[in-house]
Design an enzyme around this catalytic site. Structure first.
Site, PDB file in Angstrom:
ATOM      1  CE1 TYR A 182      37.167  42.401  28.577  1.00  0.00           C
ATOM      2  CE2 TYR A 182      38.392  41.583  26.677  1.00  0.00           C
ATOM      3  CZ  TYR A 182      37.827  41.379  27.919  1.00  0.00           C
ATOM      4  OH  TYR A 182      37.948  40.153  28.534  1.00  0.00           O
ATOM      5  CB  SER A 225      41.773  39.057  28.200  1.00  0.00           C
ATOM      6  OG  SER A 225      41.474  38.797  26.846  1.00  0.00           O
TER       7      SER A 225
HETATM    8  P1  NDP Z   1      30.441  35.927  32.065  1.00  0.00           P
HETATM    9  O1  NDP Z   1      29.686  37.044  31.444  1.00  0.00           O
HETATM   10  O2  NDP Z   1      29.866  34.559  31.968  1.00  0.00           O
HETATM   11  O3  NDP Z   1      30.727  36.254  33.609  1.00  0.00           O
HETATM   12  C1  NDP Z   1      31.084  37.541  34.017  1.00  0.00           C
HETATM   13  C2  NDP Z   1      30.924  37.667  35.515  1.00  0.00           C
HETATM   14  O4  NDP Z   1      31.309  39.006  35.907  1.00  0.00           O
HETATM   15  C3  NDP Z   1      29.483  37.455  35.969  1.00  0.00           C
HETATM   16  O5  NDP Z   1      29.474  36.636  37.112  1.00  0.00           O
HETATM   17  C4  NDP Z   1      29.021  38.860  36.322  1.00  0.00           C
HETATM   18  O6  NDP Z   1      28.107  38.819  37.408  1.00  0.00           O
HETATM   19  C5  NDP Z   1      30.319  39.530  36.773  1.00  0.00           C
HETATM   20  N1  NDP Z   1      30.229  40.973  36.684  1.00  0.00           N
HETATM   21  C6  NDP Z   1      30.170  41.748  35.564  1.00  0.00           C
HETATM   22  N2  NDP Z   1      30.002  43.032  35.907  1.00  0.00           N
HETATM   23  C7  NDP Z   1      29.957  43.077  37.264  1.00  0.00           C
HETATM   24  C8  NDP Z   1      29.777  44.124  38.210  1.00  0.00           C
HETATM   25  N3  NDP Z   1      29.626  45.419  37.851  1.00  0.00           N
HETATM   26  N4  NDP Z   1      29.767  43.805  39.524  1.00  0.00           N
HETATM   27  C9  NDP Z   1      29.905  42.525  39.918  1.00  0.00           C
HETATM   28  N5  NDP Z   1      30.074  41.486  39.087  1.00  0.00           N
HETATM   29  C10 NDP Z   1      30.091  41.781  37.765  1.00  0.00           C
HETATM   30  O7  NDP Z   1      31.890  35.979  31.395  1.00  0.00           O
HETATM   31  P2  NDP Z   1      33.244  35.170  31.709  1.00  0.00           P
HETATM   32  O8  NDP Z   1      33.042  34.131  32.725  1.00  0.00           O
HETATM   33  O9  NDP Z   1      33.810  34.782  30.405  1.00  0.00           O
HETATM   34  O10 NDP Z   1      34.126  36.360  32.262  1.00  0.00           O
HETATM   35  C11 NDP Z   1      34.895  36.285  33.443  1.00  0.00           C
HETATM   36  C12 NDP Z   1      36.181  37.072  33.239  1.00  0.00           C
HETATM   37  O11 NDP Z   1      36.946  36.430  32.246  1.00  0.00           O
HETATM   38  C13 NDP Z   1      35.987  38.505  32.762  1.00  0.00           C
HETATM   39  O12 NDP Z   1      36.878  39.347  33.470  1.00  0.00           O
HETATM   40  C14 NDP Z   1      36.362  38.454  31.293  1.00  0.00           C
HETATM   41  O13 NDP Z   1      36.835  39.675  30.819  1.00  0.00           O
HETATM   42  C15 NDP Z   1      37.439  37.400  31.340  1.00  0.00           C
HETATM   43  N6  NDP Z   1      37.766  36.735  30.088  1.00  0.00           N
HETATM   44  C16 NDP Z   1      36.817  36.033  29.405  1.00  0.00           C
HETATM   45  C17 NDP Z   1      37.153  35.366  28.232  1.00  0.00           C
HETATM   46  C18 NDP Z   1      36.157  34.639  27.415  1.00  0.00           C
HETATM   47  O14 NDP Z   1      36.446  34.337  26.239  1.00  0.00           O
HETATM   48  N7  NDP Z   1      35.008  34.264  27.962  1.00  0.00           N
HETATM   49  C19 NDP Z   1      38.538  35.382  27.741  1.00  0.00           C
HETATM   50  C20 NDP Z   1      39.451  36.166  28.519  1.00  0.00           C
HETATM   51  C21 NDP Z   1      39.069  36.793  29.659  1.00  0.00           C
HETATM   52  P3  NDP Z   1      26.730  39.639  37.473  1.00  0.00           P
HETATM   53  O15 NDP Z   1      26.295  39.919  36.061  1.00  0.00           O
HETATM   54  O16 NDP Z   1      25.805  38.740  38.231  1.00  0.00           O
HETATM   55  O17 NDP Z   1      27.091  40.870  38.229  1.00  0.00           O
HETATM   56  C1  8X3 Z   2      38.127  37.784  25.925  1.00  0.00           C
HETATM   57  C2  8X3 Z   2      38.884  37.288  24.750  1.00  0.00           C
HETATM   58  O1  8X3 Z   2      39.596  37.807  22.370  1.00  0.00           O
HETATM   59  O2  8X3 Z   2      37.275  38.254  22.970  1.00  0.00           O
HETATM   60  O3  8X3 Z   2      38.931  38.515  26.775  1.00  0.00           O
HETATM   61  O4  8X3 Z   2      39.028  39.683  23.752  1.00  0.00           O
HETATM   62  S1  8X3 Z   2      38.679  38.335  23.421  1.00  0.00           S
END
Ligand code: NDP
Ligand code: 8X3
Length: 249
Positions: free
Chosen positions: A149, A136
């Site tokens: 985080y 991120s």
């Molecule tokens: P979502 O919440 O839409 O998706 C997160 C995914 O992670 C879900 O499929 C969830 O599945 C899975 N997950 C969470 N906890 C667990 C667990 N304990 N075991 C298995 N699966 C898990 O968010 P995003 O798609 O945005 O997030 C995906 C990645 O991108 C993350 O690592 C996030 O930190 C990163 N990210 C996101 C950004 C944003 O702005 N959206 C920016 C930068 C990075 P389920 O709940 O079914 O288990």
């Molecule tokens: C997700 C982006 O800026 O909310 O990783 O941390 S931020």
């Protein structure tokens, strides 16, 4: 180019969009996450020949092993691992934060990620494969309330670079993908289900989408095999950098 790809966190957001992108291009996708019904829906949508649902919690080492031990024929020779599953919980300052939330982020974003990676390294080396880790912008740019985080995502970035060094000569590629704001369920999860807060954050901001990141992942994974993208930071045009804060008497 196509092959077998394991995508964690494929029940939502970036991971689900990536599952669709890779399956649509002929890849066999192992889709993981805790919500079995969402994985089943993905299989129904994309076909059982294309997608294998492997529901497990990233924090459950035995469940990871069981899922990997029972992969069906055609899904065992994994070429690409996308370590995407992860979450932020809360925006409280460190002094106000809930330690249980910090632990859940560390257990999922760090411990789960390294466990799965460690398990799959022999297969990925055998296949001269690739590992794409979702870090991120929070890894590089600290912000108030980002504490644990941001720390987990800095780990993911540095772990990725370390893997690159260790895997020298194996042909395995490793990339740290570092997105800024993308509209997914991320903020809903972070705020404990506050849809209004999620809408307020993304409203009018033209954020990136899960599909934007999926397209980037697809591009990185299908680069010619002699190229390694070490780290890739991306943001929506509407998001940029702010200054330092100063506390005064
Ligand atoms: P979502 O919440 O839409 O998706 C997160 C995914 O992670 C879900 O499929 C969830 O599945 C899975 N997950 C969470 N906890 C667990 C667990 N304990 N075991 C298995 N699966 C898990 O968010 P995003 O798609 O945005 O997030 C995906 C990645 O991108 C993350 O690592 C996030 O930190 C990163 N990210 C996101 C950004 C944003 O702005 N959206 C920016 C930068 C990075 P389920 O709940 O079914 O288990
Ligand atoms: C997700 C982006 O800026 O909310 O990783 O941390 S931020």
């Amino acid at each position: 180019m196509s092959g077998v790809i394991l995508i964690t966190g494929a029940t939502s957001g970036i991971g689900r969009a990536a599952a669709r992108r890779f399956a649509g291009a002929g890849w066999k996708v192992i889709a993981t996450g805790r919500r079995q019904e969402r994985l089943d829906a993905l299989v129904a949508e994309l076909g059982a020949d294309q997608v294998h649902a492997a529901p497990f919690d990233m924090r459950d080492e035995a469940a990871i092993d069981a899922a990997l031990d029972t992969l069906p024929e055609g899904f065992r020779d994994i070429d690409v691992l996308i370590n995407n599953a992860g979450l932020a919980l809360g925006t409280a300052t460190a002094q106000e934060a809930d330690l249980a939330q910090w632990r859940q982020m560390i257990d999922t974003n760090i411990t789960g990620l390294v466990t799965l990676t460690h398990r799959l390294l022999p297969r990925l080396i055998a296949r001269k494969g690739a590992i794409l880790n979702i870090s991120s912008v929070a890894a590089t740019y600290p912000y108030k309330g980002g504490n644990a985080y941001g720390g987990t995502k800095a780990f993911v970035r540095q772990f990725s670079l370390g893997l690159r060094a260790d895997l020298h000569g194996t042909g395995v590629r490793v990339t740290s993908i570092e997105p800024g704001m993308a509209e997914t369920e991320f903020t809903l999860v972070r705020t404990g289900g506050d849809q209004a807060a999620s809408d307020a954050l993304y409203g009018g901001a033209a954020p990136m989408t899960g599909e934007d990141i999926a397209e980037t992942l697809f591009w990185v994974a299908t680069l010619p095999p002699h190229l390694n993208m070490n780290a890739l930071e991306l943001m929506p045009v509407s998001q940029s950098f702010a200054g330092f804060q100063v506390a005064r008497d």
